[in-house]
Motif scaffolding. Structure first.
Motif, PDB file in Angstrom:
ATOM      1  N   SER A 161      20.394 -34.671  28.100  1.00 28.54           N
ATOM      2  CA  SER A 161      21.674 -34.812  28.798  1.00 28.54           C
ATOM      3  C   SER A 161      21.809 -33.836  29.952  1.00 28.54           C
ATOM      4  O   SER A 161      22.857 -33.744  30.572  1.00 28.54           O
ATOM      5  N   LEU A 162      20.728 -33.118  30.240  1.00 25.25           N
ATOM      6  CA  LEU A 162      20.774 -32.108  31.295  1.00 25.25           C
ATOM      7  C   LEU A 162      21.301 -32.652  32.630  1.00 25.25           C
ATOM      8  O   LEU A 162      22.263 -32.106  33.183  1.00 25.25           O
ATOM      9  N   PRO A 163      20.724 -33.734  33.163  1.00 22.21           N
ATOM     10  CA  PRO A 163      21.209 -34.216  34.470  1.00 22.21           C
ATOM     11  C   PRO A 163      22.677 -34.616  34.437  1.00 22.21           C
ATOM     12  O   PRO A 163      23.423 -34.351  35.372  1.00 22.21           O
ATOM     13  N   TYR A 164      23.081 -35.204  33.312  1.00 23.77           N
ATOM     14  CA  TYR A 164      24.475 -35.640  33.174  1.00 23.77           C
ATOM     15  C   TYR A 164      25.411 -34.444  33.165  1.00 23.77           C
ATOM     16  O   TYR A 164      26.415 -34.415  33.885  1.00 23.77           O
ATOM     17  N   ASN A 165      25.054 -33.431  32.367  1.00 24.57           N
ATOM     18  CA  ASN A 165      25.921 -32.262  32.265  1.00 24.57           C
ATOM     19  C   ASN A 165      26.062 -31.521  33.588  1.00 24.57           C
ATOM     20  O   ASN A 165      27.136 -31.050  33.930  1.00 24.57           O
ATOM     21  N   ILE A 166      24.951 -31.417  34.313  1.00 24.49           N
ATOM     22  CA  ILE A 166      25.034 -30.687  35.583  1.00 24.49           C
ATOM     23  C   ILE A 166      25.750 -31.531  36.622  1.00 24.49           C
ATOM     24  O   ILE A 166      26.574 -31.041  37.386  1.00 24.49           O
ATOM     25  N   ALA A 167      25.457 -32.819  36.625  1.00 30.88           N
ATOM     26  CA  ALA A 167      26.025 -33.686  37.659  1.00 30.88           C
ATOM     27  C   ALA A 167      27.536 -33.816  37.537  1.00 30.88           C
ATOM     28  O   ALA A 167      28.209 -34.179  38.495  1.00 30.88           O
ATOM     29  N   LYS A 168      28.072 -33.504  36.343  1.00 28.72           N
ATOM     30  CA  LYS A 168      29.520 -33.520  36.195  1.00 28.72           C
ATOM     31  C   LYS A 168      30.162 -32.594  37.221  1.00 28.72           C
ATOM     32  O   LYS A 168      31.264 -32.829  37.680  1.00 28.72           O
ATOM     33  N   TYR A 169      29.459 -31.501  37.549  1.00 31.94           N
ATOM     34  CA  TYR A 169      30.012 -30.541  38.501  1.00 31.94           C
ATOM     35  C   TYR A 169      29.353 -30.668  39.871  1.00 31.94           C
ATOM     36  O   TYR A 169      30.014 -30.685  40.891  1.00 31.94           O
ATOM     37  N   ALA A 170      28.029 -30.723  39.872  1.00 33.86           N
ATOM     38  CA  ALA A 170      27.314 -30.522  41.128  1.00 33.86           C
ATOM     39  C   ALA A 170      26.882 -31.824  41.806  1.00 33.86           C
ATOM     40  O   ALA A 170      26.310 -31.785  42.896  1.00 33.86           O
ATOM     41  N   ASN A 171      27.133 -32.966  41.184  1.00 33.79           N
ATOM     42  CA  ASN A 171      26.744 -34.254  41.772  1.00 33.79           C
ATOM     43  C   ASN A 171      25.319 -34.269  42.299  1.00 33.79           C
ATOM     44  O   ASN A 171      24.417 -33.886  41.588  1.00 33.79           O
ATOM     45  N   GLN A 172      25.137 -34.667  43.551  1.00 33.91           N
ATOM     46  CA  GLN A 172      23.753 -34.863  44.014  1.00 33.91           C
ATOM     47  C   GLN A 172      23.012 -33.550  44.258  1.00 33.91           C
ATOM     48  O   GLN A 172      21.833 -33.561  44.547  1.00 33.91           O
ATOM     49  N   ASP A 173      23.717 -32.420  44.146  1.00 29.48           N
ATOM     50  CA  ASP A 173      23.048 -31.141  44.358  1.00 29.48           C
ATOM     51  C   ASP A 173      22.595 -30.500  43.054  1.00 29.48           C
ATOM     52  O   ASP A 173      22.220 -29.330  43.047  1.00 29.48           O
ATOM     53  N   SER A 174      22.625 -31.276  41.975  1.00 28.15           N
ATOM     54  CA  SER A 174      22.312 -30.702  40.662  1.00 28.15           C
ATOM     55  C   SER A 174      20.954 -30.017  40.615  1.00 28.15           C
ATOM     56  O   SER A 174      20.771 -29.048  39.886  1.00 28.15           O
ATOM     57  N   TRP A 175      20.019 -30.526  41.389  1.00 24.52           N
ATOM     58  CA  TRP A 175      18.672 -29.923  41.326  1.00 24.52           C
ATOM     59  C   TRP A 175      18.697 -28.495  41.854  1.00 24.52           C
ATOM     60  O   TRP A 175      17.910 -27.666  41.418  1.00 24.52           O
ATOM     61  N   ILE A 176      19.624 -28.188  42.768  1.00 27.03           N
ATOM     62  CA  ILE A 176      19.727 -26.799  43.221  1.00 27.03           C
ATOM     63  C   ILE A 176      20.297 -25.947  42.087  1.00 27.03           C
ATOM     64  O   ILE A 176      19.889 -24.804  41.897  1.00 27.03           O
ATOM     65  N   THR A 220      19.789 -26.125  38.932  1.00 29.11           N
ATOM     66  CA  THR A 220      18.784 -25.668  37.967  1.00 29.11           C
ATOM     67  C   THR A 220      18.002 -24.492  38.544  1.00 29.11           C
ATOM     68  O   THR A 220      17.659 -23.561  37.812  1.00 29.11           O
ATOM     69  N   LEU A 221      17.747 -24.527  39.843  1.00 26.49           N
ATOM     70  CA  LEU A 221      17.027 -23.402  40.454  1.00 26.49           C
ATOM     71  C   LEU A 221      17.870 -22.133  40.382  1.00 26.49           C
ATOM     72  O   LEU A 221      17.378 -21.060  40.019  1.00 26.49           O
ATOM     73  N   GLY A 251      27.619 -26.049  38.173  1.00 24.00           N
ATOM     74  CA  GLY A 251      26.585 -26.856  37.536  1.00 24.00           C
ATOM     75  C   GLY A 251      25.512 -25.991  36.922  1.00 24.00           C
ATOM     76  O   GLY A 251      24.986 -26.304  35.854  1.00 24.00           O
ATOM     77  N   SER A 252      25.206 -24.880  37.583  1.00 24.17           N
ATOM     78  CA  SER A 252      24.122 -24.036  37.074  1.00 24.17           C
ATOM     79  C   SER A 252      24.510 -23.411  35.738  1.00 24.17           C
ATOM     80  O   SER A 252      23.657 -23.124  34.914  1.00 24.17           O
ATOM     81  N   ARG A 253      25.826 -23.248  35.522  1.00 22.54           N
ATOM     82  CA  ARG A 253      26.282 -22.732  34.241  1.00 22.54           C
ATOM     83  C   ARG A 253      25.808 -23.662  33.116  1.00 22.54           C
ATOM     84  O   ARG A 253      25.354 -23.218  32.073  1.00 22.54           O
ATOM     85  N   GLU A 254      25.920 -24.970  33.379  1.00 19.99           N
ATOM     86  CA  GLU A 254      25.469 -25.945  32.379  1.00 19.99           C
ATOM     87  C   GLU A 254      23.962 -25.860  32.179  1.00 19.99           C
ATOM     88  O   GLU A 254      23.457 -26.006  31.075  1.00 19.99           O
ATOM     89  N   TYR A 273      12.609 -28.513  34.686  1.00 26.21           N
ATOM     90  CA  TYR A 273      13.993 -28.987  34.671  1.00 26.21           C
ATOM     91  C   TYR A 273      14.401 -29.498  36.044  1.00 26.21           C
ATOM     92  O   TYR A 273      15.036 -30.545  36.169  1.00 26.21           O
ATOM     93  N   THR A 274      14.032 -28.742  37.068  1.00 22.10           N
ATOM     94  CA  THR A 274      14.413 -29.148  38.419  1.00 22.10           C
ATOM     95  C   THR A 274      13.810 -30.509  38.742  1.00 22.10           C
ATOM     96  O   THR A 274      14.482 -31.394  39.281  1.00 22.10           O
ATOM     97  N   TYR A 275      12.559 -30.667  38.366  1.00 19.54           N
ATOM     98  CA  TYR A 275      11.890 -31.937  38.632  1.00 19.54           C
ATOM     99  C   TYR A 275      12.563 -33.082  37.881  1.00 19.54           C
ATOM    100  O   TYR A 275      12.853 -34.137  38.455  1.00 19.54           O
TER     101      TYR A 275
END
Lengths: 367, 345
Positions: free
Chosen positions: A28-43, A45-46, A186-189, A229-231
């Motif tokens: 659920s990682l992408p879902y949890n981060i995307a709740k906040y960061a949308n398309q920038d979720s990959w940043i 995780t970094l 998002g990074s908090r998630e 994770y970023t990938y």
């Protein structure tokens, strides 16, 4: 007290950290981060990777100043016997709570995706029994198991990469459109899925390597997990349209893989979940081990195995209760506070105390 | 599991009373009879409700995990199709790679037809769609793939458009049904326009043959002037620019390599210059038709809105999200790179 078969070789640290970090949260990682960061979720995780690096450094510095001592002994050393015992109890409860959460989250996903009608207790007991079986023996056997299953992650990556066929790379553009605040949120998630480095630090005296070697290995493993994770988050971001589509499914990975079927394996998602179960098991094992070690230290028992049945039973009951009363979210909120407290604040405070002690100690020696 | 009744194709139609008529094609196993499938029909408010009703009619428990095709009747598809797809997304056992298609008129008769070549109608229809996908006549879309596109304000879905030829008991792929947001617009591209759209979207050509007449009609046998050819290679470049008046320009470059498969009039090599000219004119006209049809339908099949969001977010913010596609100015440029004459000159 350190038995030879419990020794950890320096090359094993990488596997330990990877297996402890990658766990139930990955689906659920992408879902949890995307709740906040949308398309920038990959940043996100970094960013989370960098923040986590600080936590690693704090714990390492703490362990470094007390070589040959277990983390639980350091507590006693630094805060006195009574407060130290309280800390040990606190950490043990924290690990147990975390393992119950992992277990019930696992049960929930299994129920939703595969075994809709199987009672929870069967699914969860099987997981607890297998994990306990591996944890009960020497440390070495558990870590060898971690090493053995690490190649499975490659299969996981390969399966997810297949989804790039249907990717639309425009979905992640423009980068950082909404500013940096959502990315940090998002990074908090993401950080919660990166917990697990503590395994090495709680077993510090068992590791046969110099301080810098340990730090290097942990950081190397942490870097690998961050990139992984970023990938993975990146893949799901270019597959699902943010913000609408990705917020539709809480487990984007399984969903993504479910839409492919091959001639030999029609439901790839089942295959994917079976591999993921192993990752869940390894993180569950490390939590079991640490809680058992905590209790063993509390009662000054020589072996952690003595307390394993109690812990397994307690975790099982707690997680079943969590599942049946649907209190996963409530517990997650409590756990969030606990994560901050036990992973960052307490170690930082202890480090502070130890530095102050050292300084005053040095002064006394000079006098 | 043993008593399960497999559903292989589902149809959705809207009745005149605005109720949903759901048809399910289920295969009948071990029967010596030539008819190897059975159609279950139910009328209900939603697909979920219909499923409950169908379950009462089926001999075993309905199992939709093998449902690989979803046919939408025209009257149904002109309304928002997304809410009733929910049942397909929500159940973990459902196949997300099920194909979707819009059917001219009603969808139900399609699964009731008796094909002579293939006794299982679901397999027949699925093969029909898959072979059309293979030859780049229709886009390859499944339930999961359209989800992102349909929710994206900057891109619109296109789905296969199928018709039942009732006289011959055959189904045929007519072309591509054009959607605007979540609704079928009623406009579609015919079988010559459809492959061109897919090429313009960047697809790689497979068995895409065209034919047209380029002689003068005064001749004795104008039919002999018809040339048939195959597109063997195609290379597309799309360039999006926004000028100072916030006008969106899209330059579409399409480079084609063709191979003549029939030229009754004789010498391809000798007529090459003329052919090149005629081809260019033909494809430029066809591209104009495709773009005109897309803009009439307000179907942003190219995802221009998505590109604007990605590269010109400021422009996108100030745009009318519903009607922006009609304001886009397209300038197609078709280049015929080579004409291959086959083994004959």
């Amino acid at each position: 007290m350190v038995v030879k078969k419990d020794n950890i070789h320096k090359n094993q640290i990488v596997y330990m950290v990877i297996q402890a970090q990658v766990g139930v949260g990955i689906l659920s990682l992408p879902y949890n981060i995307a709740k906040y960061a949308n398309q920038d979720s990959w940043i996100s995780t970094l960013v989370a990777g960098v923040i986590m690096l600080l936590v690693i450094l704090i714990m390492w510095l703490l362990c470094k100043s007390y070589p040959g001592m277990m983390m639980f002994d350091i507590f006693k050393q630094l805060t006195g016997n009574k407060l130290g015992k309280c800390l040990i109890i606190g950490y043990t409860i924290y690990f147990m709570l975390q393992s119950s959460y992992v277990l019930s989250k696992y049960g929930k996903i299994i129920e939703g995706w595969i075994l809709e009608r199987t009672p929870h207790w069967i699914v969860l007991s099987l997981m607890v029994l297998t994990s306990a079986y591996i944890v009960k023996d020497s440390l070495q056997s558990m870590i060898r198991f971690f090493m053995l299953v690490t190649p499975l992650l490659i299969v996981l990556i390969a399966l997810s990469s297949y989804a790039l066929r249907n990717a639309n790379f425009l979905y992640i553009l423009p980068v950082a459109q909404n500013g940096w605040m959502p990315i940090f949120k998002g990074s908090r998630e993401a950080i919660f899925s990166m917990l697990g480095c503590d395994l090495v630090f709680f077993l510090y005296p068992y590791v046969r390597a110099s301080h810098t070697q340990i730090l290097k290995s942990v950081i190397r493993a942490h870097l690998m997990v961050t990139l992984l994770y970023t990938y993975l988050v990146f893949i799901s971001l270019v597959y699902f349209m943010s913000p609408n589509d990705i917020k539709r499914v809480p487990e984007p990975f399984i969903y993504m893989i479910k839409s492919y079927s091959f001639r030999v394996i029609e439901r790839m998602d089942l295959f994917f979940i079976s591999i993921w179960i192993v990752s869940v098991a390894t993180s569950f094992m490390y939590l079991l081990l640490l809680s058992a070690k905590g209790l063993a230290h509390l009662f000054a028992a020589p072996k952690h195995v003595t307390f394993l049945p109690v812990i397994c039973l307690l975790t099982l009951i707690t997680s079943l209760w969590l599942l049946d009363s649907d209190k996963l979210n409530v517990v997650n909120n409590y756990l969030t506070v606990c994560h901050y407290l036990f992973q960052a604040i307490i170690p930082a405070l202890l480090l502070f105390i130890s530095i102050v002690r050292k300084k005053t100690g040095d002064k006394r020696e000079e006098q | 599991m043993k008593n399960a009744t497999l559903v292989q194709t589902v149809t959705y139609d809207l009745t005149s009373k605005k109720r949903l008529r759901v048809g399910a094609a289920t295969p009948v196993l071990n029967s010596a009879d030539s008819l190897q499938n059975m159609t279950l029909v139910a009328e209900a408010n939603t697909p979920g409700e219909a499923r409950i009703l169908l379950n009462r009619k089926a001999s075993g428990l309905l199992d939709s995990s093998k449902n690989k095709l979803l046919l939408l009747g025209e009257a149904y598809a002109v309304h928002d199709i997304l809410p009733f797809l929910d049942i397909h997304y929500r159940n973990p056992r459902n196949a997300l790679d099920a194909r979707l298609a819009v059917v001219k008129g009603e969808a139900l008769p399609l699964i009731q037809l008796r094909s002579k070549s293939e006794s299982n109608v679901s397999r027949y229809l699925l093969n029909l769609i898959q072979s059309a996908e293979e030859s780049l006549l229709i886009p390859k879309e499944d339930i999961q793939a359209i989800a992102s596109v349909i929710m994206d304000p900057g891109e619109d879905v296109t789905l296969p458009y199928i018709e039942l030829e009732s006289s011959s008991q055959l189904a045929s792929v007519k072309g591509i049904a054009l959607f605007d947001k979540r609704k079928y617009t009623g406009f579609y591209l015919n079988d010559t326009q459809s492959p061109l759209l897919l090429l313009l979207k960047g697809g790689k050509p497979r068995q895409n043959s065209f034919s047209f007449n380029f002689g003068s009609p005064k001749e004795e046998f104008p039919q002999r002037q018809i040339v048939s050819f195959l597109i063997t290679k195609s290379n597309r470049k799309l360039k999006l620019t926004v000028d100072e008046h916030k006008q969106i320009h899209v330059a579409l470059h399409l480079k084609l390599v063709l191979r003549v498969i029939e030229y009754p009039n004789g010498d391809v090599e000798a007529d090459k210059d003329k052919l090149l000219r005629e081809y260019k004119a033909y494809f430029t006209k066809l591209t104009g038709e495709v773009i005109h049809q897309l803009q009439r339908a307000n179907c942003d099949a190219f995802g221009i809105g998505r590109m604007l969001m990605a590269y010109h977010p400021d422009v996108w913010r100030g745009l009318d999200k519903e009607q922006y596609f009609r304001q886009v100015k397209f300038s197609p440029n078709i280049v015929i790179d080579k004409i291959k004459s086959g083994i004959e000159h």
